[in-house]
Design a protein around this motif. Structure first.
Motif, PDB file in Angstrom:
ATOM      1  N   GLY A  71      39.175  47.762   4.559  1.00  0.00           N
ATOM      2  CA  GLY A  71      38.850  46.593   5.364  1.00  0.00           C
ATOM      3  C   GLY A  71      39.776  46.372   6.540  1.00  0.00           C
ATOM      4  O   GLY A  71      39.482  45.578   7.415  1.00  0.00           O
ATOM      5  N   ASP A  72      40.920  47.077   6.589  1.00  0.00           N
ATOM      6  CA  ASP A  72      41.869  46.896   7.686  1.00  0.00           C
ATOM      7  C   ASP A  72      41.333  47.499   8.974  1.00  0.00           C
ATOM      8  O   ASP A  72      40.744  48.588   8.967  1.00  0.00           O
ATOM      9  CB  ASP A  72      43.213  47.548   7.356  1.00  0.00           C
ATOM     10  CG  ASP A  72      44.031  46.718   6.395  1.00  0.00           C
ATOM     11  OD1 ASP A  72      43.613  45.586   6.099  1.00  0.00           O
ATOM     12  OD2 ASP A  72      45.080  47.199   5.930  1.00  0.00           O
ATOM     13  N   ARG A  73      41.563  46.788  10.051  1.00  0.00           N
ATOM     14  CA  ARG A  73      41.269  47.344  11.377  1.00  0.00           C
ATOM     15  C   ARG A  73      42.531  48.012  11.909  1.00  0.00           C
ATOM     16  O   ARG A  73      43.626  47.463  11.804  1.00  0.00           O
ATOM     17  CB  ARG A  73      40.823  46.238  12.336  1.00  0.00           C
ATOM     18  CG  ARG A  73      40.481  46.726  13.732  1.00  0.00           C
ATOM     19  CD  ARG A  73      39.666  45.687  14.484  1.00  0.00           C
ATOM     20  NE  ARG A  73      40.379  44.445  14.650  1.00  0.00           N
ATOM     21  CZ  ARG A  73      41.081  44.102  15.736  1.00  0.00           C
ATOM     22  NH1 ARG A  73      41.162  44.956  16.746  1.00  0.00           N
ATOM     23  NH2 ARG A  73      41.684  42.947  15.819  1.00  0.00           N
ATOM     24  N   ILE A  74      42.361  49.188  12.480  1.00  0.00           N
ATOM     25  CA  ILE A  74      43.496  49.935  13.020  1.00  0.00           C
ATOM     26  C   ILE A  74      43.741  49.448  14.444  1.00  0.00           C
ATOM     27  O   ILE A  74      42.845  49.495  15.291  1.00  0.00           O
ATOM     28  CB  ILE A  74      43.210  51.446  12.990  1.00  0.00           C
ATOM     29  CG1 ILE A  74      42.970  51.896  11.547  1.00  0.00           C
ATOM     30  CG2 ILE A  74      44.361  52.233  13.612  1.00  0.00           C
ATOM     31  CD1 ILE A  74      42.445  53.308  11.419  1.00  0.00           C
ATOM     32  N   VAL A  75      44.961  48.967  14.712  1.00  0.00           N
ATOM     33  CA  VAL A  75      45.229  48.310  15.993  1.00  0.00           C
ATOM     34  C   VAL A  75      46.028  49.166  16.960  1.00  0.00           C
ATOM     35  O   VAL A  75      46.146  48.813  18.134  1.00  0.00           O
ATOM     36  CB  VAL A  75      45.958  46.960  15.757  1.00  0.00           C
ATOM     37  CG1 VAL A  75      45.063  46.008  14.989  1.00  0.00           C
ATOM     38  CG2 VAL A  75      47.271  47.164  15.021  1.00  0.00           C
TER      39      VAL A  75
ATOM     40  N   GLY B  84      37.182  37.226   6.110  1.00  0.00           N
ATOM     41  CA  GLY B  84      36.626  38.557   5.951  1.00  0.00           C
ATOM     42  C   GLY B  84      37.575  39.632   6.439  1.00  0.00           C
ATOM     43  O   GLY B  84      38.689  39.363   6.891  1.00  0.00           O
ATOM     44  N   SER B  85      37.117  40.866   6.352  1.00  0.00           N
ATOM     45  CA  SER B  85      37.960  41.985   6.764  1.00  0.00           C
ATOM     46  C   SER B  85      38.213  41.918   8.272  1.00  0.00           C
ATOM     47  O   SER B  85      37.381  41.426   9.036  1.00  0.00           O
ATOM     48  CB  SER B  85      37.279  43.309   6.418  1.00  0.00           C
ATOM     49  OG  SER B  85      36.165  43.518   7.268  1.00  0.00           O
ATOM     50  N   PRO B  86      39.376  42.402   8.724  1.00  0.00           N
ATOM     51  CA  PRO B  86      39.639  42.440  10.164  1.00  0.00           C
ATOM     52  C   PRO B  86      38.568  43.199  10.936  1.00  0.00           C
ATOM     53  O   PRO B  86      38.255  42.845  12.072  1.00  0.00           O
ATOM     54  CB  PRO B  86      41.002  43.148  10.247  1.00  0.00           C
ATOM     55  CG  PRO B  86      41.646  42.880   8.930  1.00  0.00           C
ATOM     56  CD  PRO B  86      40.520  42.866   7.932  1.00  0.00           C
ATOM     57  N   ALA B  87      38.002  44.225  10.325  1.00  0.00           N
ATOM     58  CA  ALA B  87      36.960  44.994  11.006  1.00  0.00           C
ATOM     59  C   ALA B  87      35.726  44.137  11.246  1.00  0.00           C
ATOM     60  O   ALA B  87      35.108  44.198  12.316  1.00  0.00           O
ATOM     61  CB  ALA B  87      36.587  46.212  10.165  1.00  0.00           C
ATOM     62  N   ALA B  88      35.351  43.315  10.263  1.00  0.00           N
ATOM     63  CA  ALA B  88      34.190  42.447  10.425  1.00  0.00           C
ATOM     64  C   ALA B  88      34.455  41.410  11.509  1.00  0.00           C
ATOM     65  O   ALA B  88      33.593  41.121  12.349  1.00  0.00           O
ATOM     66  CB  ALA B  88      33.845  41.766   9.104  1.00  0.00           C
ATOM     67  N   ARG B  89      35.649  40.838  11.524  1.00  0.00           N
ATOM     68  CA  ARG B  89      35.974  39.839  12.544  1.00  0.00           C
ATOM     69  C   ARG B  89      35.984  40.462  13.936  1.00  0.00           C
ATOM     70  O   ARG B  89      35.573  39.834  14.919  1.00  0.00           O
ATOM     71  CB  ARG B  89      37.333  39.204  12.250  1.00  0.00           C
ATOM     72  CG  ARG B  89      37.373  38.431  10.939  1.00  0.00           C
ATOM     73  CD  ARG B  89      38.541  37.450  10.933  1.00  0.00           C
ATOM     74  NE  ARG B  89      39.819  38.093  11.156  1.00  0.00           N
ATOM     75  CZ  ARG B  89      40.613  38.546  10.205  1.00  0.00           C
ATOM     76  NH1 ARG B  89      40.235  38.444   8.943  1.00  0.00           N
ATOM     77  NH2 ARG B  89      41.769  39.097  10.505  1.00  0.00           N
ATOM     78  N   ALA B  90      36.447  41.703  14.024  1.00  0.00           N
ATOM     79  CA  ALA B  90      36.509  42.359  15.328  1.00  0.00           C
ATOM     80  C   ALA B  90      35.111  42.673  15.863  1.00  0.00           C
ATOM     81  O   ALA B  90      34.879  42.657  17.070  1.00  0.00           O
ATOM     82  CB  ALA B  90      37.336  43.638  15.236  1.00  0.00           C
ATOM     83  N   ALA B  91      34.165  42.984  14.966  1.00  0.00           N
ATOM     84  CA  ALA B  91      32.822  43.366  15.403  1.00  0.00           C
ATOM     85  C   ALA B  91      31.951  42.166  15.734  1.00  0.00           C
ATOM     86  O   ALA B  91      30.952  42.301  16.442  1.00  0.00           O
ATOM     87  CB  ALA B  91      32.143  44.203  14.314  1.00  0.00           C
ATOM     88  N   ALA B  92      32.306  40.980  15.228  1.00  0.00           N
ATOM     89  CA  ALA B  92      31.467  39.795  15.400  1.00  0.00           C
ATOM     90  C   ALA B  92      31.752  39.114  16.732  1.00  0.00           C
ATOM     91  O   ALA B  92      32.855  39.187  17.272  1.00  0.00           O
ATOM     92  CB  ALA B  92      31.703  38.816  14.255  1.00  0.00           C
ATOM     93  N   ARG B  93      30.731  38.430  17.266  1.00  0.00           N
ATOM     94  CA  ARG B  93      30.915  37.626  18.469  1.00  0.00           C
ATOM     95  C   ARG B  93      31.327  36.201  18.129  1.00  0.00           C
ATOM     96  O   ARG B  93      31.819  35.478  18.985  1.00  0.00           O
ATOM     97  CB  ARG B  93      29.630  37.612  19.301  1.00  0.00           C
ATOM     98  CG  ARG B  93      29.370  38.940  20.009  1.00  0.00           C
ATOM     99  CD  ARG B  93      28.363  38.762  21.137  1.00  0.00           C
ATOM    100  NE  ARG B  93      28.319  39.943  21.970  1.00  0.00           N
ATOM    101  CZ  ARG B  93      27.365  40.862  21.908  1.00  0.00           C
ATOM    102  NH1 ARG B  93      26.399  40.722  21.048  1.00  0.00           N
ATOM    103  NH2 ARG B  93      27.385  41.912  22.699  1.00  0.00           N
ATOM    104  N   ILE B  94      31.078  35.793  16.898  1.00  0.00           N
ATOM    105  CA  ILE B  94      31.453  34.450  16.443  1.00  0.00           C
ATOM    106  C   ILE B  94      32.164  34.593  15.106  1.00  0.00           C
ATOM    107  O   ILE B  94      31.700  35.322  14.230  1.00  0.00           O
ATOM    108  CB  ILE B  94      30.214  33.543  16.309  1.00  0.00           C
ATOM    109  CG1 ILE B  94      29.578  33.330  17.685  1.00  0.00           C
ATOM    110  CG2 ILE B  94      30.563  32.214  15.669  1.00  0.00           C
ATOM    111  CD1 ILE B  94      28.261  32.590  17.644  1.00  0.00           C
ATOM    112  N   VAL B  95      33.296  33.896  14.954  1.00  0.00           N
ATOM    113  CA  VAL B  95      34.060  33.936  13.710  1.00  0.00           C
ATOM    114  C   VAL B  95      34.232  32.514  13.192  1.00  0.00           C
ATOM    115  O   VAL B  95      34.702  31.639  13.919  1.00  0.00           O
ATOM    116  CB  VAL B  95      35.445  34.592  13.915  1.00  0.00           C
ATOM    117  CG1 VAL B  95      36.216  34.634  12.593  1.00  0.00           C
ATOM    118  CG2 VAL B  95      35.301  35.995  14.495  1.00  0.00           C
TER     119      VAL B  95
END
Length: 817
Positions: free
Chosen positions: A160-164, A594-605
Motif C-alpha cells: 500500500g505504500d507509495r514510492i516517493v 487508505g493507502s498512500p497509493a489510493a490517495r495519490a490516484a484520487a482527485r478527492i480525498v
C-alpha cells in the motif's frame, strides 16, 4: 518468531540522462559515503546532505502557484479587450464613462483573493493527506513527510505504500510494485535486491527496504511532471463552453467596432470623442466579463467549503465533475464498512491441526497486514518456536497468502490462507459451509495445508486448487459505517446509481448490501463470470448493483465500460486494489486512512474517512455547476442584446443610445451584483450535458426581446424629443433596464426571501439613481414628459411577457428530457 532476513551488498547502475524516457534504465548511482542501510543515516549525515541541497524538495502542485494565479486572473482575453477600451475612454474622457474599468479591476482582485484562499486550503489539506514514508534514522524508523527524505536515506516499503523517491532495493520479502502510473503496464513487477524502484509506483505485495538514489527534481516522476508542468485541469465542459463563447465574441467585436465607429462619426458630424464614447458603449456590453470570474469564484469557494469538511479537492474543476456524476462505484471494505474487523469464530475442519498456532504464525508473517490479518493477529498470538523458511505475502490478484515453517517438533509444513473459492475447486463441500457463513454478512477465510512448495504456486497460481487441503474456516465480522445508510439514501433521492464492488464472495457482499437496503442485494453477481468484451461488460454492469470477487483489473474495466456508454462515473476506495479504477474514473474519491497509493490516484480525498461527507461533495458540485449555468444566462443575454443593438444602430445610422456609464449601471444592477450572490447560492440539480446549447436557448430570445424593446423605445423617444440625445438615451436605458431586470427575476427562481429581496434591491438601486440629482447628473439620465417613459415601460412589459412564454416553453422541454 525468527524472521528471514537477506543481506545484500551495494550495487548500482549509472543512469544515462538520454535514457530518461525508459523507466527501466532510470537507476540512480551507488549511494555515496559510509552508509549502514540497516541503521539508516545519522543526524550528522542528514545535516550534511541537507546542507548540500540533496533533499526531496519538489514544488507542491496541489494548486497553482501565486504567480500563476495572478497571471491567470489578470492576463485574460476579456481583460485585454476591456483594458484597450478603458485606455481609449481615458484618452477621450470623461472619467464617468470609464467606470467599467473599475468593475474589471474589482472582479480581477476578487478572483485572485478567492483563488489564493482556495490555494491555502488545498496546500494545507494536501500536507495533512500526503504520504509519510518510514525512514531509518539513527537506527530507528521515523515517519517523515516526503519532503524530509534526503539522498542515501533507507526507506521501508510495505503493501500500500507509495514510492516517493527513486532508489535501489536492499531487502525484498515477496516485494511486488505496480508501476502502471509510470509505464502503463498494469502487471505488478517483482522486485529483488539490486533492482530499481521509481517514484510514482506503489507496493501491491510484500515488504522491503530501498536506498534513495535520486530525490527532488532528479526523481523519475518529478522529471515527468516537469515535462508536463502547468496547472493540469480535469475535463470541463463548462470551461470549454465559455472559451468557445469568448472566442466568438472577440472575433465579432472587431467588425462591430469598425462599423460602429464609422456610423457614429457620420451621425455626430465627425465629433471624434463623442463617436469613440458611443462606440465603446456599444462594445463593452458584448463582453461577458464577469462570467469567467464567477466560474472561478464558484469553484474556489466550493474548494474552501469542502475543505472545512476535511475534504481535499486536488483540482478546482473537479467540482464540476462531481455535479455530472450519475453512477458511483462503492468499494465495500473501508467505504461502506469500517476498515477494522473482528474474528467471529474459527471452525476447525481437521482436529489434528493446531489451528490457533498456525493462524498466529501466518499473522506474524505479514509485515503490513490488511484488516483481515490484523484481526487474526489480535486474536491469535505468535508461536515463537516456529521458524519461517519461505513466504508469499498477500496479493489482491491471488487472493491468498502463505508461508512455510519449521514447527517446534522439527516438521516442515506449508500453509495458505485466503478466499475459499480461490483455494478450492468449484463444488467442494467446504464451499457450501463458507457460503452459509457469507450469507450472514461475514467475511470467510480458509486455512489450508499445502502439499506443494510456495515458489511452485507463485509460478503457477492455478495449481493451488490441487495442492490445498482445507483445515479450518475463519469468519470475521465487518462493522457497517453508521453514516452509510443515510448517504446511500441521499444518492438514491438524487438519481445517482450506486454499485457495490468487493473482493469478498458475492454472497457475503450481498448480505452486507441487504443490510443497507440496496437494490440488487438479493441478486449479487460473481464478477469472475462477467464477460470480458467491453460492450457486453457494460451491459452486465448496468444490470447488476452488487458485485463480489472483483479483481483490481476488473474494477478498472467496469469503470471504463460504463464511461464508454456515456456515464459519468465516480469511484470510491481506500486500498491498493482500487488504484487503477480510481485513476480511470471521472472522479476518484479516496479515504484519508487508505493507502498512500489510493490517495495519490484520487482527485478527492476524504481526510476524516467519513462516508457521510460524500453527499456534501456531490451537493457542492451540483451547487457550483447549477449556479454558474444560472448566471451564464444573464451574461450571455447581455452579449446578445448588445450585438443586436449594434446591428440595429449601424443599419439605422443613428447615434448609439448608450454611453459606457449607462451600460455599467445596467450591467451592475441586473447582472454583476446579483450574479455574485446567485453564484454562491444553494442548489442540488444534477448537471446535464450541452451547457452552451441550453444557455443559448434562453439567451438568444431574451437578448433579442431586450434589443427589440430597447430599439422601439429609443425610436419613439427620438420622435418625441427630436434631437435631445440625453432624454432619448434615458428612455432607452429605462426600457433596457426593465427587460434585464425581468430576466433576472426569471433566472432567480425558485424564489426565496433573499432572492426576492435581491431583485427588489436592484430595482431600488435604479430608482435611487433616477431620484437623486447628483447621481442623475453622473449617469446623464433625464426622464422628461410622460410619453417616452411610458412607451419604454410598455415596450419592456411586452418583452417581459414574451420572455415568460420562452421560459415556460423551455421549462416544459427540460421536464420532458
Amino acid at each position: 518468531m525468527e524472521k528471514r532476513v537477506e543481506a545484500h551488498g551495494e550495487t548500482g547502475r549509472g543512469a544515462d540522462p538520454e535514457a530518461f524516457a525508459d523507466p527501466e534504465a532510470f537507476a540512480g548511482p551507488v549511494p555515496a559515503g559510509p552508509v549502514d542501510a540497516a541503521l539508516g543515516l545519522t543526524a550528522d549525515q542528514v545535516a550534511e546532505r541537507v546542507a548540500r541541497g540533496r533533499v526531496n524538495e519538489v514544488p507542491a502542485r496541489s494548486s497553482r502557484g501565486v504567480g500563476e494565479i495572478v497571471r491567470a486572473n489578470l492576463l485574460t482575453r476579456i481583460n485585454a479587450v476591456i483594458g484597450v477600451l478603458f485606455v481609449i475612454i481615458m484618452v477621450v474622457g470623461p472619467v464617468q464613462d470609464a467606470l467599467f474599468g473599475g468593475v474589471i479591476l474589482a472582479n480581477t482582485l476578487i478572483g485572485i483573493v478567492q483563488e489564493l484562499r482556495a490555494k491555502r486550503t488545498l496546500d494545507r489539506l494536501a500536507a495533512v493527506g500526503g504520504a509519510r514514508p518510514r525512514v531509518w534514522r539513527d537506527g530507528a524508523p521515523v515517519a517523515l513527510g516526503a519532503a524530509g527524505i534526503v539522498i542515501d536515506d533507507t526507506v521501508d516499503l510495505r503493501r500500500g505504500d507509495r514510492i516517493v523517491v527513486d532508489g535501489l532495493v536492499r531487502v525484498a520479502e515477496g516485494l511486488e510494485v505496480d508501476e502502471s502510473l509510470l509505464t502503463g503496464e498494469a502487471d505488478p513487477v517483482v522486485k529483488r535486491p539490486g533492482d530499481t524502484v521509481l517514484s510514482g509506483g506503489f507496493v501491491v505485495a510484500g515488504t522491503g527496504t530501498f536506498t534513495a538514489t535520486r530525490v527532488g527534481r532528479e526523481a523519475y516522476a518529478a522529471q515527468l511532471a516537469e515535462e508536463a508542468r502547468g496547472f493540469a485541469l480535469v475535463n470541463s465542459e463548462l470551461r470549454d463552453g465559455i472559451d468557445r463563447i469568448l472566442r466568438f465574441v472577440t472575433l465579432a467585436m472587431v467588425p462591430a467596432g469598425i462599423a460602429l465607429i464609422i456610423t457614429q462619426l457620420t451621425v455626430h458630424d465627425d465629433d471624434v470623442p463623442e463617436a469613440v464614447r458611443r462606440m465603446v458603449g456599444g462594445l463593452v456590453p458584448m463582453v461577458p466579463e464577469g462570467l469567467v470570474l464567477l466560474t472561478s469564484l464558484a469553484f474556489a469557494v466550493g474548494v474552501v467549503r469542502l475543505g472545512k469538511q476535511r475534504c481535499l479537492v486536488r483540482e478546482l474543476p473537479a467540482i464540476e465533475g462531481l455535479a455530472r456524476v450519475d453512477t458511483v462505484f462503492l468499494d465495500k471494505t473501508g467505504t461502506l464498512t469500517e476498515p477494522s474487523m473482528d474474528v467471529d469464530e474459527v471452525h476447525s475442519l481437521d482436529p489434528a491441526v493446531p489451528v490457533a498456532a498456525v493462524l498466529g504464525a501466518l499473522g506474524a508473517v505479514e509485515e503490513a497486514p490488511d484488516a483481515s490479518m490484523r484481526a487474526i493477529v489480535e486474536a491469535h498470538p505468535d508461536p515463537a518456536e516456529w521458524v519461517r523458511t519461505a513466504d508469499a505475502p498477500f496479493s489482491s490478484a491471488r487472493r491468498w497468502s502463505g508461508a512455510t515453517f519449521v514447527e517446534a517438533c522439527g516438521v516442515e509444513s506449508t500453509w495458505l490462507i485466503g478466499a475459499p473459492d480461490t483455494l478450492l475447486r468449484p463444488g467442494h463441500t467446504v464451499l457450501a459451509a463458507a457460503d452459509t457463513y457469507g450469507a450472514r454478512g461475514l467475511r470467510v477465510l480458509l486455512l489450508a495445508r499445502c502439499s506443494r512448495p510456495l515458489d511452485a504456486l507463485l509460478r503457477d497460481p492455478a495449481a493451488v486448487r490441487d495442492a490445498a487441503v482445507p483445515c479450518a474456516l475463519v469468519t470475521l465480522k465487518q462493522r457497517i459505517r453508521e453514516e452509510a445508510p443515510d448517504a446511500l439514501r441521499y444518492f438514491a433521492e438524487q438519481g445517482v446509481t450506486t454499485k457495490v464492488l468487493s473482493g469478498d464472495s458475492a454472497v457475503s457482499v450481498g448480505a452486507v448490501a441487504a443490510g443497507l437496503g440496496l437494490p440488487g442485494a438479493h441478486h449479487p453477481v460473481d464478477a469472475r463470470y462477467l464477460p470480458e468484451a467491453p460492450h457486453e461488460l457494460a451491459e452486465a454492469v448496468g444490470r447488476g448493483d452488487v458485485f463480489g470477487r472483483v479483481g483490481p483489473r476488473q474494477k478498472q474495466d467496469m469503470v471504463k465500460a460504463l464511461r464508454a456508454k456515456g456515464h459519468t462515473v465516480a469511484m470510491t476506495g481506500d486500498g491498493v486494489n482500487d488504484v487503477l479504477a480510481l485513476k480511470d474514473a471521472d472522479i476518484g474519491v479516496a479515504m484519508g486512512s487508505g493507502s498512500p497509493a489510493a490517495r495519490a490516484a484520487a482527485r478527492i480525498v476524504l481526510l476524516d474517512n467519513s462516508f457521510a461527507t460524500l453527499p456534501s461533495v456531490l451537493a457542492e458540485g451540483r451547487r457550483v455547476i447549477g449556479n454558474v449555468e444560472r448566471v451564464a444566462h444573464l451574461f450571455l443575454t447581455k452579449t446578445v442584446y448588445s450585438v443586436l443593438l449594434a446591428i440595429v444602430i449601424v443599419c439605422a445610422r443613428v447615434p448609439y443610445p448608450f454611453l459606457p456609464r449607462h451600460i455599467t449601471l445596467i450591467g451592475a444592477l441586473t447582472i454583476g451584483v446579483p450574479a455574485f450572490f446567485l453564484a454562491l447560492a444553494p442548489g442540488k440539480e444534477r448537471a446535464r450535458p450541452d451547457f452552451v446549447g441550453r444557455v443559448l436557448r434562453f439567451a438568444l430570445p431574451a437578448g433579442a426581446l431586450a434589443a427589440l424593446a430597447t430599439s422601439v423605445a429609443y425610436l419613439v423617444a427620438r420622435q418625441v424629443y427630436d434631437g435631445d440625445l440625453a432624454a432619448e438615451t434615458s428612455a432607452a436605458t429605462l426600457a433596457l433596464f426593465l427587460v434585464a431586470l425581468w430576466a433576472l427575476a426569471i433566472i432567480a427562481r425558485p424564489y426565496t426571501w433573499w432572492r426576492v429581496l435581491l431583485v427588489l434591491t436592484m430595482a431600488a438601486g435604479f430608482c435611487l439613481v433616477l431620484l437623486v440629482p447628483a447621481l442623475r447628473d453622473v449617469f446623464q439620465l433625464r426622464l422628461t414628459g410622460v410619453t417616452a417613459p411610458w412607451a419604454a415601460v410598455g415596450c419592456a412589459v411586452v418583452a417581459g411577457l414574451a420572455l415568460e412564454l420562452v421560459w415556460a416553453y423551455g421549462r416544459r422541454a427540460r421536464a420532458a428530457i
